[in-house]
Design a protein around this motif. Structure first.
Motif, short mmCIF file in Angstrom:
data_model
loop_
_atom_site.label_atom_id
_atom_site.label_comp_id
_atom_site.label_asym_id
_atom_site.label_seq_id
_atom_site.Cartn_x
_atom_site.Cartn_y
_atom_site.Cartn_z
N PHE C 63 0.89 -1.34 0.02
CA PHE C 63 -0.09 0.10 0.07
C PHE C 63 0.97 1.19 -0.15
O PHE C 63 0.46 2.05 -0.73
CB PHE C 63 -0.94 0.03 1.16
N LEU C 143 -9.01 -0.44 2.55
CA LEU C 143 -7.85 0.08 1.79
C LEU C 143 -7.42 -1.15 1.09
O LEU C 143 -7.35 -2.02 1.66
CB LEU C 143 -7.01 0.70 2.78
N VAL C 150 -8.27 3.37 -2.07
CA VAL C 150 -9.18 3.74 -1.04
C VAL C 150 -10.54 3.52 -1.43
O VAL C 150 -11.02 4.35 -2.38
CB VAL C 150 -9.23 5.14 -0.44
N LEU C 178 -7.76 -2.70 5.89
CA LEU C 178 -6.63 -3.11 4.90
C LEU C 178 -6.95 -4.43 4.46
O LEU C 178 -6.81 -5.58 5.05
CB LEU C 178 -5.23 -2.82 5.33
N VAL C 229 -3.89 9.47 3.66
CA VAL C 229 -4.60 8.40 4.34
C VAL C 229 -3.81 7.92 5.65
O VAL C 229 -2.96 7.75 5.78
CB VAL C 229 -4.75 7.01 3.39
N CYS C 231 -3.85 5.98 8.88
CA CYS C 231 -4.21 4.71 9.36
C CYS C 231 -3.54 4.36 10.47
O CYS C 231 -2.29 4.49 10.74
CB CYS C 231 -3.93 3.58 8.25
#
Lengths: 464, 238, 232
Positions: C63, C143, C150, C178, C229, C231
């Motif tokens: 990612f 994700l 996304v 994720l 993003v 997270c």
């Protein structure tokens, strides 16, 4: 009045000699090829993934009645109004009817090749509506009153200087050579349009039967805004865009992005399954989906070329086509250009009028190799040629092939022809590249090889 | 084995050296070469133009004369594709459909015959020059021939092989296309020649004389010093 | 006869003659692709697609790599507090003055932590007011490690406009969101909503972009110029 083939030849003569055009397109598409190759390499098995995509589309197209009905039923169940347009005129009338009934004045559009196909903008403008293309490339060609140059890269034939000049003239913007600044000029010009438009019109990349959704692929976010702000949303989609299941997109989104633009996945892939639902805070109050046939069913009825309906309009075949690269997108005179355009246009708009597009190919097969859904593109060009010659053969061409067969099947005559060629060589040289030269189509730009003293067969005979 | 050589009409009349080289190479390898006089053309011009009945007038006799051949070897990927890939389509649903299907697996393009069928890559050839290889589209994409000619060229003494940008891009010949749409054909050829020139090669080599006729025609007109040569002619050099 | 019946009738008539399966025209040489499928092609094809990583750690790496390439600002931190500290840092660098978000646990907490005027789109909003916000903070559904994507819906991300209208889109996500690849992402979406789908599902990968001028990449064509993003 000139015919389509005369227009094509005249335009091709101009563009093939335009070295600026040649350089621009070669450079742009080399960049594309590098990016695409890198992204293809990220696949564990690109060739097999292509086969899977082709099988999925085969299933969709060969059960189109079932999937299309399922798509429409699911769409309607969630409040979308589904319309069925048999041809371009019907589609225009349906869309204009919706716009009229809403008392709308301004319309914002995101990129839709189907809208180009039915000449929707013309119809809306003639009816007095303001129509604005929101995709940057489309916005640029709209300002130039031109059709898109390429189905994915509408303005790839223009340089930043061309665009700067255009924006200065049409938008009164300050001069700049920076692509970023030019993009921001368009962004500012379009922001108000989204907010004030009454109707948003989009195309669709896929129509999902299982869930009753359309899927739109874009990088800019203009389709997202088009589908978010206006009170009425209309999607025009060809009936061949159906996929059976939502999860099929897990395969198709990366295939489309990789083949089409050399991306892993496109910036925004958005599925719309209806107007604003209870409890949702924004989105259109009304959603209309217009399903367009416009002779796609005629192509469907040809099992030999039915796979041309697998096309996901990624543009990969255009990007690798040496004909496209040299004549450019506008020369075709069609909505869909490049190899896939040459294959389907004769079906959509008449074989005899558009057969020259199938003729104008060296049949190199780069298109077929590039196609992510494995359409047998260059062989379809051969099939179009066969069908065209069968339907309306050219008297002289057929005579020439018969004569050729007559000579070549008789060794004595064939030997005589070679001898005649050799004996008249000095004469041929005398008239070379003059109006008297029967081989001028060749000798206008190329030399002919000298005739050797002895042909292979003569050598072979002598040796024996 | 007995090799039936198919020498296409333009190779016969314009490039006899290609055929002669093939005969010499095959005989050196100990094969018996036959070359039926009546066979001169595969019928591709009419076929590609859409005139299939006229194409069958040429192809039908060819098919009959080749049906007893052990293997058929062709100097051109394009004519090879015609026999191997397109005859079965051309003769589908005719009395010769089975014959066309039976012939297909026996047909070999020359470089692929040497490298893939016979497994021979070193022919003891010597050719001290810088060479770039142009993939003829039919050989490349209809027959899937990519490595065979390169494996053969790598074994040629003194030869330096350099790849050009867009080696797999069509040169623009395309048979009747080159005369029906000469402006497009020429533009494509110019791009090809420019790519070859960038490598600094002395020779553009291919397994298809038809591509080379077009490319050489452009090069001579431009006054370019680059020459073209068929792969077989290099492999026959000592 | 209705338009629907007419077109479906034409389709049925056209389909009476079967078409050959794809791949019949493949060239003789080269490596042959897999051509027989047991089950749906998309399931079989999963192993042929770009990989997404087998473990959570690998997926984070994927990612992150995709984000770097696509100019997504991906910040993977240990806790929510750390995420909000990162957010405050961005606020200060960019000089945010107003925020838009929606009434969901994490996004509204994130917005509240900034100490700025906040618009909640799901309470009804004025388009001009939303447009003039410096940042839109939204939640998400998934994700996707494989692509750096996304996934939002208008339910998980405060409607259709919040994630595209302001110039900066900040996504808040937790590590359990994720997933490996797109196939897993679609499965998660279908699991979450059953048949009651929101009217919009958007797979967002990177900030808005265009290459329409000489194929040169420009960010922020129409949508956000920046995508962050966060997270934990």
């Amino acid at each position: 009045m000139t015919t389509h083939v005369q227009d094509f030849l005249a335009q091709a003569r101009v563009v093939t000699r335009d070295l600026r055009h040649r350089g621009l397109i070669q450079t742009a598409l080399r960049k594309y090829e590098t990016a695409r190759d890198r992204k293809k390499a990220a696949f564990n098995d690109w060739q097999s993934a292509r086969q899977a995509a082709a099988e999925t589309k085969w299933d969709a197209i060969n059960h189109l009645d079932t999937y299309l009905a399922e798509f429409a039923d699911k769409m309607e169940a969630r409040g979308t109004q589904v319309h069925w347009a048999g041809n371009a005129a019907e589609a225009r009338e349906i869309i204009l009817g919706i716009i009229r009934s809403k008392g709308a004045r301004s319309i914002i559009k995101s990129k839709a090749m189907t809208a180009e196909e039915i000449h929707l903008n013309d119809a809306m403008e003639k009816a007095g509506y303001e129509v604005v293309e929101s995709d940057l490339g489309e916005f640029i060609v709209q300002l130039r009153h031109e059709p898109p140059y390429h189905i994915v890269f509408p303005a790839m034939h223009l340089t930043r200087d061309d665009i700067n000049e255009l924006f200065q003239k049409e938008l009164g913007s300050a001069s700049t050579r920076e692509p970023e600044e030019l993009t921001m000029i368009a962004r500012r010009a379009l922001r108000r349009k989204y907010i004030t438009a009454d109707v948003g019109i989009t195309g669709a990349n896929f129509a999902i039967a299982e869930t009753g959704m359309i899927s739109i692929t874009e990088n800019e976010g203009n389709a997202r805004l088009t589908a978010a702000l206006p009170k009425t949303m209309i999607t025009l989609v060809g009936i061949e865009k159906v996929l059976p299941k939502l999860e099929d997109l897990a395969l198709f989104l990366p295939m489309l992005a990789t083949a089409g633009a050399g991306q892993t996945i496109t910036g925004y892939n958005t599925m719309y399954g209806g107007p604003r639902q209870p409890g949702e805070c924004d989105g259109p109050e009304e959603y209309h989906v217009v399903l367009l046939d416009n002779r796609r069913t005629e192509l469907l009825a040809d099992p030999e070329q039915r796979d041309a309906l697998h096309c996901i309009r990624c543009g990969a075949c255009l990007n690798v086509c040496p004909i496209f690269k040299n004549v450019g997108g506008h020369t075709y005179g069609t909505t869909y250009s490049g190899p896939v355009g040459s294959v389907i246009t004769p079906h959509l708009r008449g074989l005899q009028d558009w057969k020259h597009l199938s003729g104008s190919s060296s049949l190199c097969g780069a298109c077929t190799e590039a196609c992510p859904v494995k359409i047998d593109l260059h062989h379809h060009l051969l099939r179009n040629r066969r069908n065209a010659a069968f339907g309306e053969p050219s008297f002289f061409e057929r005579l020439a092939y018969r004569l050729f067969a007559f000579v070549i099947n008789r060794p004595g005559l064939y030997r005589f022809a070679k001898e005649a060629g050799r004996l008249t060589e000095p004469l041929q040289k005398l008239i070379r590249n003059t109006p008297l030269d029967p081989a001028r189509a060749w000798t206008g730009s190329r030399d002919l090889p000298p005739m050797p003293e002895q042909s292979f067969k003569e050598w072979w005979e002598e040796r024996r | 084995m007995t090799v039936t050589l198919f020498i296409p009409c333009f190779v016969d009349s314009l490039y006899p050296g290609v055929g002669i080289s093939m005969v010499r190479i095959l005989e050196r390898l100990g094969h018996r070469v036959v070359c039926p006089e009546e066979i001169a053309c595969c019928g591709q011009p009419a076929f590609n133009s859409g005139y299939w009945p006229e194409a069958r007038e040429v192809a039908g006799p060819v098919l009959r004369r080749l049906q007893d051949a052990e293997v058929v070897v062709i100097a051109s990927g394009s004519c090879g594709a015609m026999l191997k890939v397109f005859y079965p389509q051309l003769f589908a649903e005719t009395a010769q459909a089975e014959a066309a299907k039976a012939l297909s697996p026996k047909v070999w393009e020359f470089s692929s015959f040497l490298a893939d069928k016979l497994g021979v890559t070193d022919l003891g050839a010597r050719f001290p020059a810088k060479v770039t290889f142009h993939d003829g589209c039919h050989g490349l994409r209809e027959l899937g021939i990519k490595t065979a000619p390169r494996r053969l060229l790598e074994k040629v003494q003194g030869l330096e092989l350099v790849e050009m940008a867009d080696a797999e891009t069509c040169c623009g010949f395309g048979g009747t296309f080159s005369a029906k749409f000469p402006m497009i054909s020429t533009a494509m050829g110019e791009v090809k020649c420019a790519g070859a020139a960038e490598t600094g090669a002395d020779y553009i080599v291919s397994n298809d004389s038809s591509c080379l006729m077009h490319v050489q025609g452009l090069l001579s007109r431009q006054g370019s010093p680059i020459k073209t040569l068929h792969l077989a002619e290099i492999l026959a050099q000592r | 006869m209705t338009g629907r019946e007419k077109i479906l009738g034409r389709i049925r008539e056209a389909l009476t003659v079967p078409a050959p399966h794809p791949g019949a025209h493949d060239a003789h040489g080269g490596q042959a692709p897999h051509t027989s499928f047991k089950g749906r092609p998309v399931h079989v094809a999963r192993g042929w697609m770009p990989p997404g990583g087998d473990t959570f750690e690998e997926q984070v790496v994927r990612f992150r790599a995709a984000s770097t390439e696509l100019k997504t600002d991906f910040r993977f931190v240990g806790s929510r507090d750390e995420a909000f500290t990162e957010l405050a840092r961005i606020r200060d660098t960019e000089g945010w003055k107003s925020v838009a978000t929606h009434r969901a646990e994490q996004p509204s907490a994130a917005a509240a932590s900034l100490g700025l005027p906040v618009i909640h789109t799901d309470e009804g909003y004025d388009v001009d007011a939303l447009e003039s916000c410096d940042v839109g903070i939204s939640g998400c559904d998934v994700l996707v490690a494989q692509t750096g994507t996304v996934v939002v819906t208008n339910r998980s991300a405060g409607g259709r406009a919040l994630s595209v209208l302001p110039p900066h889109h900040v996504v808040v996500a937790t590590r359990d969101q994720l997933v490996r690849d797109l196939t897993a992402a679609f499965a998660r979406v279908q699991e979450t909503y059953g048949t009651g789908y929101p009217s919009m599902i958007s797979f967002i990968t990177g900030p808005s972009r265009t290459g329409d001028i000489e194929r040169i990449l420009v960010l922020g064509a129409h949508g956000p110029k920046k995508l962050t993003v966060l997270c934990w």
